[in-house]
Every structure is written in structure tokens, then in C-alpha cells.
Design a protein around this motif. Structure first.
Motif, mmCIF file in Angstrom:
data_model
loop_
_atom_site.group_PDB
_atom_site.id
_atom_site.type_symbol
_atom_site.label_atom_id
_atom_site.label_comp_id
_atom_site.label_asym_id
_atom_site.label_seq_id
_atom_site.Cartn_x
_atom_site.Cartn_y
_atom_site.Cartn_z
ATOM 1 N N ASP A 59 66.670 119.210 -9.379
ATOM 2 C CA ASP A 59 66.837 117.757 -9.437
ATOM 3 C C ASP A 59 68.310 117.369 -9.378
ATOM 4 O O ASP A 59 68.673 116.342 -8.790
ATOM 5 N N GLN A 60 69.181 118.194 -9.963
ATOM 6 C CA GLN A 60 70.617 117.909 -9.889
ATOM 7 C C GLN A 60 71.117 118.049 -8.455
ATOM 8 O O GLN A 60 71.965 117.275 -8.002
ATOM 9 N N TYR A 61 70.590 119.023 -7.729
ATOM 10 C CA TYR A 61 70.956 119.171 -6.318
ATOM 11 C C TYR A 61 70.516 117.943 -5.527
ATOM 12 O O TYR A 61 71.263 117.436 -4.686
ATOM 13 N N PHE A 62 69.322 117.457 -5.788
ATOM 14 C CA PHE A 62 68.852 116.261 -5.093
ATOM 15 C C PHE A 62 69.788 115.081 -5.345
ATOM 16 O O PHE A 62 70.175 114.366 -4.421
ATOM 17 N N SER A 63 70.156 114.893 -6.607
ATOM 18 C CA SER A 63 70.959 113.732 -6.990
ATOM 19 C C SER A 63 72.392 113.819 -6.481
ATOM 20 O O SER A 63 72.945 112.836 -5.978
ATOM 21 N N ASN A 64 72.998 115.004 -6.597
ATOM 22 C CA ASN A 64 74.423 115.142 -6.297
ATOM 23 C C ASN A 64 74.733 115.513 -4.856
ATOM 24 O O ASN A 64 75.854 115.292 -4.386
ATOM 25 N N VAL A 65 73.765 116.106 -4.147
ATOM 26 C CA VAL A 65 74.046 116.585 -2.791
ATOM 27 C C VAL A 65 73.066 116.017 -1.771
ATOM 28 O O VAL A 65 73.460 115.289 -0.856
ATOM 29 N N ALA A 66 71.787 116.336 -1.914
ATOM 30 C CA ALA A 66 70.818 115.980 -0.878
ATOM 31 C C ALA A 66 70.801 114.483 -0.588
ATOM 32 O O ALA A 66 70.719 114.065 0.573
ATOM 33 N N ALA A 67 70.893 113.673 -1.636
ATOM 34 C CA ALA A 67 70.831 112.224 -1.458
ATOM 35 C C ALA A 67 72.026 111.677 -0.685
ATOM 36 O O ALA A 67 71.985 110.547 -0.194
ATOM 37 N N THR A 100 61.961 116.393 1.124
ATOM 38 C CA THR A 100 61.439 115.636 2.257
ATOM 39 C C THR A 100 60.344 114.665 1.822
ATOM 40 O O THR A 100 60.247 113.543 2.340
ATOM 41 N N THR A 101 59.536 115.060 0.845
ATOM 42 C CA THR A 101 58.435 114.194 0.401
ATOM 43 C C THR A 101 58.911 113.019 -0.442
ATOM 44 O O THR A 101 58.203 112.016 -0.553
ATOM 45 N N VAL A 102 60.095 113.129 -1.049
ATOM 46 C CA VAL A 102 60.554 112.061 -1.949
ATOM 47 C C VAL A 102 61.806 111.356 -1.442
ATOM 48 O O VAL A 102 62.236 110.367 -2.039
ATOM 49 N N ALA A 103 62.398 111.834 -0.355
ATOM 50 C CA ALA A 103 63.725 111.361 0.053
ATOM 51 C C ALA A 103 63.780 109.857 0.269
ATOM 52 O O ALA A 103 64.691 109.175 -0.230
ATOM 53 N N ASP A 104 62.828 109.307 1.021
ATOM 54 C CA ASP A 104 62.891 107.879 1.346
ATOM 55 C C ASP A 104 62.810 107.021 0.089
ATOM 56 O O ASP A 104 63.612 106.097 -0.104
ATOM 57 N N ALA A 105 61.852 107.327 -0.777
ATOM 58 C CA ALA A 105 61.706 106.550 -2.010
ATOM 59 C C ALA A 105 62.907 106.756 -2.925
ATOM 60 O O ALA A 105 63.360 105.826 -3.603
ATOM 61 N N TYR A 106 63.451 107.974 -2.929
ATOM 62 C CA TYR A 106 64.603 108.288 -3.770
ATOM 63 C C TYR A 106 65.807 107.447 -3.350
ATOM 64 O O TYR A 106 66.514 106.875 -4.185
ATOM 65 N N ARG A 107 66.031 107.348 -2.040
ATOM 66 C CA ARG A 107 67.177 106.578 -1.546
ATOM 67 C C ARG A 107 66.980 105.084 -1.786
ATOM 68 O O ARG A 107 67.935 104.356 -2.058
ATOM 69 N N GLU A 108 65.756 104.619 -1.679
ATOM 70 C CA GLU A 108 65.494 103.205 -1.961
ATOM 71 C C GLU A 108 65.851 102.873 -3.401
ATOM 72 O O GLU A 108 66.430 101.826 -3.693
ATOM 73 N N ASP A 109 65.525 103.781 -4.311
ATOM 74 C CA ASP A 109 65.879 103.566 -5.714
ATOM 75 C C ASP A 109 67.392 103.518 -5.887
ATOM 76 O O ASP A 109 67.926 102.726 -6.658
ATOM 77 N N ASP A 110 68.104 104.392 -5.165
ATOM 78 C CA ASP A 110 69.559 104.452 -5.305
ATOM 79 C C ASP A 110 70.245 103.189 -4.807
ATOM 80 O O ASP A 110 71.361 102.869 -5.219
ATOM 81 N N GLU A 111 69.593 102.471 -3.905
ATOM 82 C CA GLU A 111 70.192 101.249 -3.372
ATOM 83 C C GLU A 111 70.049 100.078 -4.331
ATOM 84 O O GLU A 111 70.695 99.048 -4.170
#
Length: 415
Positions: A59-67, A100-111
Motif C-alpha cells: 500500500d505504501q508503494y501504491f501511495s508513494n510511487v504507483a499513483a 490496475t484494479t484500483v488505480a482509477d478510483a485511487y486517483r479520483e480520491d487523490d484529486e
């Protein structure tokens, strides 16, 4: 596709020992990593993944890098360009499949501007994958040190695949050569164009680093500057990944001078073999024996060289033997199946039994050093602590005793 390699020279590369790949990551961090050859670009993206997953989880990789990557789904393919990473590639692919399954929703939250609420929403997105992510992180962590040293081995085997090695005035790559540069005087020994060593780097501050390899480059030994003013000596046998380190200098907690021997696998954080600590006079203060990270036994030692505490396995738990200064046995206890400590013996300094059949008085030495003596006192009933147990501290000679802690026990358990 670009075939650009990071530029370095022999002195700069050797002084990265034992972590030569650091020169790759440093070079790519200061440039556009996608402009480099696939082999070294893989090193950069693996380092991004490893740094996050091994220290904080997927989850830290998702937040700090992948996103923050334009297309994180490309990362597994980029890393796959270096065969060294093949053993962990399935884990990296699985982590990115989750992304890949959460990326779009994850980025929407970050905005969204409401960050506190976003954190909760991000957690909700990842909750269905939490067990898989934990499994990935655990499996990856178990392998990452070995994978990193396989990379170092590959670099040592053929550094020209990873670096554009720039010429240095005065170095011709043959035999023993000496050169004086702005940051110090160097002595390198080349065999077949490779600096086998011993390679000696005299620094402007009076320090001296040494790096050398076995003729077949399977064994590396080096002595380099460590953290703060410490000195570190490492060796690693690449085929077996057996390794060890010696560190000397001030302990960062106490400031006392000490030396530490640490047998390890792949120069990782886990122990394998003997771990010993010595004081400034060269006296051993502690020793532990490990097998693939599992502690088999340990010993802590008084300043006079006699044993203070010995710990060994016992029936699925542990057995503790504590001693008085001078070497006389003080207490013997074992970890019961229910997790309680059961005392088998409690003796005073003359060997008299203070708790026959496990019932009586407890006086137990805890530590003794140059500045403090610590012990605890209480009652034993049937081998278990019962009632109020007081912890005491005094000067090393026993004077100036003061109570530092009190704990109430009921049948071996702290209340």
C-alpha cells in the motif's frame, strides 16, 4: 530503444562497495530514467518498488510511487528486462495487477481536497486486497536482500554492461597503478582490465578505504567509512551469499566505543551465524548464534568476563540462566506453555536456595555496567511470581539503591 549507460570511473565505482548498484540509482535519480538502457532502467524501477514494499508494504508503494507514475502497469515489464529479478517478478506482477484494479478510483480520491477523508477511502479501496498485499510484501521481503546481492554479483562479473566507465588520467587499466586526484591518492591493481585489488583509497581527511576481490570475482572484501565516524569491514561470497560485517566506533545510542561482528546472509538485516559485541578493551559483552534468522542461543556477559545471562531453546519456549557477578548461578527459569515464566531455582550469591520447591523469595540480577546495577525482588509461589515485584537500581557497588518500578503479579502474570 536507448542503450545509454550511467557514466562512472573505476575509483568512483569501487568506493560504492559493497553496494555498487548505488551508482546506478544515483545516476538515474538525477536524470530521466527512461532514457537509459533497459538493463539499468530495470535497476531503478526495482529500487523504487523495493524501497517502499520492504519498508512499508504494498500500500505504501501504491501511495508513494504507483499513483505518481504515468503508467504503473509498465513497471513489471521494465523490471523484467534484467534477468536478475526473475525470482521476484511474479510478486511484482501480482502487486501491479492489484494496482490496475484500483488505480482509477485511487486517483479520483487523490484529486479530492478533503485529504483526511481520502485516506479512509483509499483504505476502503485496498481492504479487499489486504491479505494478498500482506502475502506479497512478506514473500518479497524474504527475498529482496538476496536479489540485491545477485545484482551486485552481476555488476562485478561484467561492469561494462551497467556502466560507461570513463577514463581517469593516470590510470591505464594494467597492473599496479597509482594516481593522485583532488580527493586523495589511489592505488589500484588491475588484472585483465578489472581492478581486482587490493585497491586503496587514501582520503583527504586521513581515512583510507580498501576494496579487493578474489581472482574469479566471487569474493568481495572491503573496508569503508560507516555511519557517523564508524568503520565497516564487509565480505561476501557471491555464489553462496555467505557474508559478514565488522563495525567499529561509537555506539549511536550510548556513545561508548565498541566493535560488532555480524554474520549474515547476503549482507542483509537478518542474522545467520555468530553475532558478537565487544567493548573498547576488546572484551566480549554479548554473543548470539543464529540459523537463517532464528536465534539458537545467546549470552550476555558482565564487565569482568563472567556470564550474566544465557538463553537457549527449551520445549518450544526458552530457558533463562541468570548469574551473579563472578559467575555463580542466580536464577533458572523456563517459559511455560501458557507463556508464563516458571522459576526452577533462585539462589543467593553463596548458593543458598531462596525458594525451595519454587516457593520463597526472589532476588534476581538484571544488569551491571560501569554506571548502574539493576535487580528485582519479590515472592515466588509454586515457581511463579506472585504479589508485588520491585525493580531496583544502584551504583555498581550496591550503594545508593532506589526503587525504579513496581509490578503486581498474580500466579505468574502481571496484573
Amino acid at each position: 530503444m536507448s542503450q545509454r549507460l550511467p557514466s562512472t570511473d573505476w575509483p568512483a565505482l569501487l568506493r560504492c562497495a559493497p553496494h555498487f548498484s548505488r551508482a546506478i540509482v544515483d545516476a538515474l535519480c538525477g536524470s530521466e530514467p527512461d532514457d537509459f538502457a533497459p538493463l539499468v532502467r530495470a535497476v531503478y524501477y526495482f529500487d523504487l518498488f523495493d524501497a517502499q514494499v520492504s519498508n512499508g508494504g504494498v500500500d505504501q508503494y501504491f501511495s508513494n510511487v504507483a499513483a505518481h507514475l504515468a503508467d504503473a502497469s509498465m513497471v513489471p515489464g521494465i523490471i523484467a528486462a534484467n534477468p536478475v529479478y526473475a525470482p521476484v517478478l511474479p510478486l511484482i506482477e501480482e502487486a501491479h495487477a492489484i494496482w490496475t484494479t484500483v488505480a482509477d478510483a485511487y486517483r479520483e480520491d487523490d484529486e479530492d481536497d478533503e485529504r483526511e477523508e481520502d485516506d479512509d477511502e483509499d483504505d476502503d479501496l485496498l481492504t479487499p486486497h489486504a491479505e494478498r498485499m500482506e502475502t506479497i510484501a512478506t514473500a518479497f521481503y524474504a527475498l529482496h536482500h538476496a536479489i540485491r546481492q545477485r545484482l551486485e554479483e552481476d555488476i562485478v562479473r561484467d561492469p561494462h554492461r551497467y556502466f560507461a566507465v570513463a577514463p581517469v588520467p593516470g590510470l591505464h587499466g594494467s597492473g599496479v597503478e597509482h594516481v593522485a586526484l583532488a580527493d586523495g591518492a589511489y592505488r589500484l591493481r588491475f588484472v585483465d582490465g578489472f581492478p581486482i585489488g587490493p585497491n586503496v583509497f587514501e582520503n583527504g581527511d586521513g581515512g583510507c578505504d580498501v576494496v579487493w576481490f578474489s581472482p574469479d570475482r566471487t569474493l568481495l572484501q572491503c573496508e569503508v567509512a560507516g555511519w557517523a565516524a564508524q568503520r565497516e569491514r564487509h565480505w561476501i561470497h557471491y555464489p553462496s551469499q555467505a557474508s559478514s560485517s565488522w563495525t567499529s566506533g561509537e555506539d549511536f545510542m550510548s556513545g561508548a566505543l565498541q566493535a560488532v561482528r555480524n554474520d549474515r546472509e547476503a549482507l542483509g538485516l537478518g542474522h545467520h551465524g555468530l553475532h558478537e559485541t565487544f567493548n573498547a578493551q576488546g572484551l566480549r559483552t554479548s554473543a548470539q548464534l543464529y540459523w537463517h534468522g532464528e536465534e539458537l542461543c545467546s549470552e550476555h556477559i558482565y564487565p569482568d568476563g563472567t556470564p550474566q545471562l544465557r538463553i537457549a531453546p527449551h520445549a518450544g519456549g526458552k530457558r533463562w540462566l541468570r548469574y551473579w557477578p563472578g559467575g555463580a548461578l542466580n536464577t533458572e527459569s523456563i517459559e511455560d506453555r501458557d507463556g508464563r515464566d516458571r522459576y526452577l531455582r533462585c539462589l543467593d550469591e553463596q548458593g543458598a536456595d531462596l525458594a525451595p520447591q519454587g516457593t520463597g523469595r526472589l532476588v534476581e540480577m538484571l544488569s551491571l555496567d560501569d554506571g548502574m546495577r539493576q535487580w528485582r525482588e519479590g515472592e515466588l509461589v509454586g515457581g511463579f511470581l506472585h504479589g508485588t515485584v520491585l525493580r531496583w537500581a544502584s551504583h555498581p557497588d550496591g550503594s545508593g539503591a532506589r526503587e525504579t518500578e513496581r509490578t503486581f503479579y498474580k500466579n505468574g502474570r502481571a496484573a
